[in-house]
Design a protein around this motif. Structure first.
Motif, PDB file in Angstrom:
ATOM      1  N   MET A   1      74.138  82.659  48.125  1.00 17.15           N
ATOM      2  CA  MET A   1      74.390  83.857  47.310  1.00 17.15           C
ATOM      3  C   MET A   1      73.218  84.139  46.387  1.00 17.15           C
ATOM      4  SD  MET A   1      76.612  86.205  46.824  1.00 17.15           S
ATOM      5  CE  MET A   1      77.121  87.429  45.628  1.00 17.15           C
ATOM      6  N   SER A   2      72.581  83.041  45.902  1.00 16.11           N
ATOM      7  CA  SER A   2      71.464  83.229  44.981  1.00 16.11           C
ATOM      8  C   SER A   2      70.305  83.937  45.669  1.00 16.11           C
ATOM      9  CB  SER A   2      71.010  81.873  44.425  1.00 16.11           C
ATOM     10  OG  SER A   2      70.596  81.025  45.488  1.00 16.11           O
ATOM     11  N   ARG A   3      70.145  83.677  46.979  1.00 10.44           N
ATOM     12  CA  ARG A   3      69.070  84.347  47.692  1.00 10.44           C
ATOM     13  C   ARG A   3      69.365  85.827  47.871  1.00 10.44           C
ATOM     14  NH1 ARG A   3      67.609  80.076  52.607  1.00 10.44           N
ATOM     15  NH2 ARG A   3      66.941  78.345  51.273  1.00 10.44           N
ATOM     16  N   LEU A   4      70.656  86.166  47.973  1.00 15.09           N
ATOM     17  CA  LEU A   4      71.021  87.564  48.151  1.00 15.09           C
ATOM     18  C   LEU A   4      70.951  88.353  46.852  1.00 15.09           C
ATOM     19  CD1 LEU A   4      74.088  87.318  50.571  1.00 15.09           C
ATOM     20  CD2 LEU A   4      71.771  88.049  51.122  1.00 15.09           C
ATOM     21  N   SER A   5      71.090  87.688  45.732  1.00 15.11           N
ATOM     22  CA  SER A   5      71.150  88.392  44.451  1.00 15.11           C
ATOM     23  C   SER A   5      69.936  89.276  44.190  1.00 15.11           C
ATOM     24  CB  SER A   5      71.332  87.383  43.312  1.00 15.11           C
ATOM     25  OG  SER A   5      72.583  86.740  43.429  1.00 15.11           O
ATOM     26  N   PRO A   6      68.692  88.807  44.383  1.00 19.42           N
ATOM     27  CA  PRO A   6      67.557  89.719  44.165  1.00 19.42           C
ATOM     28  C   PRO A   6      67.606  90.939  45.075  1.00 19.42           C
ATOM     29  CG  PRO A   6      66.818  87.441  44.258  1.00 19.42           C
ATOM     30  CD  PRO A   6      68.245  87.439  44.690  1.00 19.42           C
ATOM     31  N   LEU A   7      68.019  90.741  46.331  1.00 21.99           N
ATOM     32  CA  LEU A   7      68.110  91.872  47.251  1.00 21.99           C
ATOM     33  C   LEU A   7      69.186  92.855  46.800  1.00 21.99           C
ATOM     34  CD1 LEU A   7      67.344  93.296  49.867  1.00 21.99           C
ATOM     35  CD2 LEU A   7      68.965  91.812  51.077  1.00 21.99           C
ATOM     36  N   LEU A   8      70.330  92.336  46.357  1.00 16.32           N
ATOM     37  CA  LEU A   8      71.391  93.217  45.889  1.00 16.32           C
ATOM     38  C   LEU A   8      70.970  93.975  44.630  1.00 16.32           C
ATOM     39  CD1 LEU A   8      74.566  90.998  46.448  1.00 16.32           C
ATOM     40  CD2 LEU A   8      73.892  93.042  47.718  1.00 16.32           C
ATOM     41  N   ARG A   9      70.277  93.284  43.746  1.00 14.39           N
ATOM     42  CA  ARG A   9      69.798  93.954  42.527  1.00 14.39           C
ATOM     43  C   ARG A   9      68.816  95.065  42.875  1.00 14.39           C
ATOM     44  NH1 ARG A   9      69.766  88.642  40.245  1.00 14.39           N
ATOM     45  NH2 ARG A   9      67.530  88.457  40.670  1.00 14.39           N
ATOM     46  N   TRP A  10      67.946  94.803  43.855  1.00 12.24           N
ATOM     47  CA  TRP A  10      67.010  95.843  44.281  1.00 12.24           C
ATOM     48  C   TRP A  10      67.764  97.031  44.868  1.00 12.24           C
ATOM     49  CZ3 TRP A  10      66.008  98.342  48.815  1.00 12.24           C
ATOM     50  CH2 TRP A  10      64.853  99.141  48.847  1.00 12.24           C
ATOM     51  N   CYS A  11      68.753  96.752  45.716  1.00 12.24           N
ATOM     52  CA  CYS A  11      69.538  97.832  46.317  1.00 12.24           C
ATOM     53  C   CYS A  11      70.242  98.660  45.244  1.00 12.24           C
ATOM     54  CB  CYS A  11      70.564  97.269  47.299  1.00 12.24           C
ATOM     55  SG  CYS A  11      69.861  96.614  48.832  1.00 12.24           S
ATOM     56  N   GLU A  12      70.838  98.006  44.286  1.00 14.89           N
ATOM     57  CA  GLU A  12      71.541  98.731  43.231  1.00 14.89           C
ATOM     58  C   GLU A  12      70.587  99.579  42.409  1.00 14.89           C
ATOM     59  OE1 GLU A  12      73.709  95.819  41.038  1.00 14.89           O
ATOM     60  OE2 GLU A  12      75.134  95.406  42.661  1.00 14.89           O
ATOM     61  N   SER A  13      69.381  99.074  42.195  1.00 13.31           N
ATOM     62  CA  SER A  13      68.390  99.857  41.461  1.00 13.31           C
ATOM     63  C   SER A  13      67.908 101.048  42.277  1.00 13.31           C
ATOM     64  CB  SER A  13      67.208  98.962  41.082  1.00 13.31           C
ATOM     65  OG  SER A  13      66.172  99.712  40.476  1.00 13.31           O
ATOM     66  N   ALA A  14      67.679 100.840  43.569  1.00 13.86           N
ATOM     67  CA  ALA A  14      67.163 101.915  44.420  1.00 13.86           C
ATOM     68  C   ALA A  14      68.216 102.957  44.739  1.00 13.86           C
ATOM     69  CB  ALA A  14      66.605 101.324  45.717  1.00 13.86           C
ATOM     70  N   PHE A  15      69.457 102.523  44.997  1.00 12.87           N
ATOM     71  CA  PHE A  15      70.498 103.439  45.445  1.00 12.87           C
ATOM     72  C   PHE A  15      71.247 104.111  44.296  1.00 12.87           C
ATOM     73  CE2 PHE A  15      71.026 100.423  49.312  1.00 12.87           C
ATOM     74  CZ  PHE A  15      69.816 100.859  49.817  1.00 12.87           C
ATOM     75  N   GLY A  16      71.153 103.564  43.089  1.00 13.33           N
ATOM     76  CA  GLY A  16      71.817 104.206  41.960  1.00 13.33           C
ATOM     77  C   GLY A  16      73.070 103.505  41.487  1.00 13.33           C
ATOM     78  N   GLY A  17      73.099 102.164  41.541  1.00 11.69           N
ATOM     79  CA  GLY A  17      74.245 101.428  41.020  1.00 11.69           C
ATOM     80  C   GLY A  17      75.089 100.801  42.110  1.00 11.69           C
ATOM     81  N   PRO A  18      76.021  99.912  41.723  1.00 16.07           N
ATOM     82  CA  PRO A  18      76.851  99.198  42.708  1.00 16.07           C
ATOM     83  C   PRO A  18      77.695 100.110  43.587  1.00 16.07           C
ATOM     84  CG  PRO A  18      76.981  98.147  40.545  1.00 16.07           C
ATOM     85  CD  PRO A  18      76.258  99.434  40.337  1.00 16.07           C
ATOM     86  N   ALA A  19      78.307 101.139  43.004  1.00 10.69           N
ATOM     87  CA  ALA A  19      79.182 102.005  43.794  1.00 10.69           C
ATOM     88  C   ALA A  19      78.387 102.760  44.855  1.00 10.69           C
ATOM     89  CB  ALA A  19      79.918 102.983  42.886  1.00 10.69           C
ATOM     90  N   ARG A  20      77.260 103.340  44.465  1.00 11.66           N
ATOM     91  CA  ARG A  20      76.444 104.054  45.449  1.00 11.66           C
ATOM     92  C   ARG A  20      75.843 103.102  46.478  1.00 11.66           C
ATOM     93  NH1 ARG A  20      73.040 109.082  42.779  1.00 11.66           N
ATOM     94  NH2 ARG A  20      74.845 110.263  42.016  1.00 11.66           N
ATOM     95  N   THR A  21      75.567 101.873  46.097  1.00 14.15           N
ATOM     96  CA  THR A  21      75.058 100.894  47.052  1.00 14.15           C
ATOM     97  C   THR A  21      76.083 100.649  48.158  1.00 14.15           C
ATOM     98  OG1 THR A  21      73.681  99.791  45.401  1.00 14.15           O
ATOM     99  CG2 THR A  21      74.289  98.510  47.344  1.00 14.15           C
ATOM    100  N   GLY A  22      77.347 100.501  47.775  1.00 10.27           N
ATOM    101  CA  GLY A  22      78.387 100.320  48.782  1.00 10.27           C
ATOM    102  C   GLY A  22      78.494 101.512  49.715  1.00 10.27           C
ATOM    103  N   ILE A  23      78.396 102.724  49.162  1.00  9.34           N
ATOM    104  CA  ILE A  23      78.468 103.938  49.983  1.00  9.34           C
ATOM    105  C   ILE A  23      77.320 103.982  50.973  1.00  9.34           C
ATOM    106  CG2 ILE A  23      78.291 106.456  49.913  1.00  9.34           C
ATOM    107  CD1 ILE A  23      79.696 106.287  47.151  1.00  9.34           C
ATOM    108  N   VAL A  24      76.099 103.729  50.489  1.00  3.58           N
ATOM    109  CA  VAL A  24      74.916 103.785  51.359  1.00  3.58           C
ATOM    110  C   VAL A  24      75.017 102.739  52.468  1.00  3.58           C
ATOM    111  CG1 VAL A  24      72.432 103.335  51.445  1.00  3.58           C
ATOM    112  CG2 VAL A  24      73.379 104.777  49.634  1.00  3.58           C
ATOM    113  N   LEU A  25      75.392 101.508  52.127  1.00  8.05           N
ATOM    114  CA  LEU A  25      75.436 100.447  53.124  1.00  8.05           C
ATOM    115  C   LEU A  25      76.511 100.696  54.174  1.00  8.05           C
ATOM    116  CD1 LEU A  25      74.882  97.262  50.910  1.00  8.05           C
ATOM    117  CD2 LEU A  25      73.217  98.484  52.311  1.00  8.05           C
ATOM    118  N   MET A  26      77.682 101.142  53.747  1.00  9.97           N
ATOM    119  CA  MET A  26      78.765 101.367  54.713  1.00  9.97           C
ATOM    120  C   MET A  26      78.511 102.592  55.577  1.00  9.97           C
ATOM    121  SD  MET A  26      82.267 100.200  52.725  1.00  9.97           S
ATOM    122  CE  MET A  26      81.904 100.973  51.135  1.00  9.97           C
TER     123      MET A  26
END
Length: 466
Positions: A1-26
């Protein structure tokens, strides 16, 4: 999980937050599945042709039947997208998709495999209207091209995965494993949609602001109660009539132009991804390892184009360039044709590769602003049906492309008598002419886009949209 955290943080920053990250990925995952399936058929061309004894045209038919069935059912799917719970329907279609892929992997004959792909058409037809309608209710108009840019990377990632998985797994083990792996991926995606994507309210109350942790909950909005006077009007009667709705949509000149432009772009992309593996290996004499490197490089160009195009188009729009979502696709389509033509005429990979990467960049850059523009000029309660019209033409183009590309290559082989790689090169060159004309067609929409957008905004406000 620790390895995924930087990637998730980058996604949330690029996509506009956790909710938009889920929308983009799905949503990107849904598009990736469809693209990976067709790309995999192209990557498995040699094993499929050898096992079932089929021609290049029959290989193209495997990609054609799913798109053809999708074109037939796209219009009713658009109606469903405007009237039923969209997330539930999306989950059901992804599940159907997965089952069809798994059954295709056990096919003992060409006919079995061909029939298994009919079910894929229903899922392809549903994904377009459903995603467009959901995205319109989840993302504000000012950010749609940017978010669409990220979502549409799923198409290019999926095509690359299909080519790499199909080529690698198909050659190392069996072509059947490629179908099974995609089927299992679809099952996982369906479970994610069911678990993490709530049904948004129609009309805007559930739109996700930048930085939001979850999709806002809101009571449903029908957008149909603008008053008895509106209901008695001629326009109100037309909205309630299915035939009248499609008639009204098709009478909007901008919609017609954007739908045709999008369909021509997907026509070339469908033919390209079906035969590109055979072409590169035959024409340039590369092996599987080199092929994967080329696919990654060209795919990266397409991804970059989609992301930068969506972001930059929204910036230009915010600065007052009202036709940015029209001009960018027009230039991109024309540049795609020129760059791909130069790459096809190059005789070596080092010369051709930068041109192909540039062409993929431009092809990827066309779609995000184009898709956002279509939502701009249609009222919210008609997004599903409007997208279904585009889906019909897009899937018809995608259905015809593999067979037409294959037939043209076979015909050139009989008439010109050159090698298969040269025949495919000439086929691609001929099919670039419609793409070049596409850029000119898009420019015609500059005269009507702004007025049609203002009319759609006024209609939405009159019916209670925020």
């Amino acid at each position: 999980m620790s390895r995924l955290s930087p990637l998730l943080r980058w996604c949330e920053s690029a996509f506009g937050g956790p909710a938009r990250t889920g929308i983009v990925l799905m949503f990107g995952g849904v598009l990736a599945l469809a693209s990976a399936d067709i790309g995999m058929v192209g990557a498995l061309a040699r094993p499929l042709e050898a096992e079932f004894g089929i021609s290049h045209a029959e290989l193209g038919l495997l990609a054609t039947v799913s798109s053809g069935v999708g074109a037939l059912v796209a219009l009713p799917m658009g109606v469903f997208a405007d009237r039923v719970a969209r997330v539930r329907l999306l989950v059901l279609t992804v599940a159907l998709w997965s089952v069809a892929l798994i059954f295709g992997g056990i096919a003992p004959s060409y006919l079995w495999l061909l029939l298994s792909r009919l079910a894929l058409g229903a899922a392809v037809a549903a994904s377009g209207p459903l995603l467009a309608s959901l995205l319109g209710d989840l993302i504000v108009a000012e950010d749609r091209a940017k978010v669409y840019g990220w979502i549409l990377t799923g198409e290019m990632i999926g095509a690359g995965v299909g080519l790499i998985v199909g080529g690698g797994v198909g050659l190392a083990l069996s072509w059947r494993y490629g179908f099974w792996l995609l089927g299992l991926a679809g099952a996982g995606l369906g479970a994610a949609l069911y678990r993490w994507l709530p049904e948004p309210a129609r009309g805007g109350p559930s739109r996700v602001p930048p930085g939001a942790v979850e999709i806002p909950q809101a009571s449903p909005v029908t957008l149909r109660g603008a008053g008895a006077g509106a209901d008695r009007s001629e326009a109100g009667q037309a909205w309630r009539s299915l035939a009248g709705t499609f008639g009204l949509l098709l009478r909007v000149r901008t919609i017609r132009l954007l739908v045709v432009a999008s369909s021509i772009g997907y026509f070339f992309f469908a033919g390209l991804r079906t035969f590109v593996v055979v072409f590169v290996m035959e024409h340039y004499g590369v092996g599987v390892g080199e092929l994967i490197g080329l696919v990654v490089a060209v795919g990266a160009g397409g991804l970059t184009g989609a992301v930068l195009s969506g972001r930059q188009t929204d910036r230009w729009l915010a600065r007052g360039h009202s036709n940015a979502r029209i001009i960018v696709p027009a230039v991109a389509y024309a540049a795609t044709a020129v760059l791909f033509a130069l790459g096809l005429l190059a005789s070596t990979v080092p010369v051709a590769l930068p041109l192909f990467v540039g062409g993929a960049f431009m092809l990827g850059a066309a779609n995000p602003p184009l898709d956002a523009a279509r939502l701009d000029i249609v009222a919210p309660w008609m997004w599903g049906r409007a997208e279904s019209i585009r889906t019909v033409l897009r899937l018809s183009a995608e259905a015809g492309a593999p067979v037409l590309f294959g037939l043209l290559a076979d015909w050139l082989a009989g008439v010109v008598g050159t090698t298969y790689g040269v025949n495919l090169r000439d086929t691609f060159l001929l099919m670039l002419w419609p793409l070049l004309a596409n850029g000119l067609v898009m420019l015609l929409a500059r005269r009507t886009y702004t007025a049609d957008k203002q009319a759609a905004d006024a209609a939405a406000r009159a019916r209670g949209a925020p």
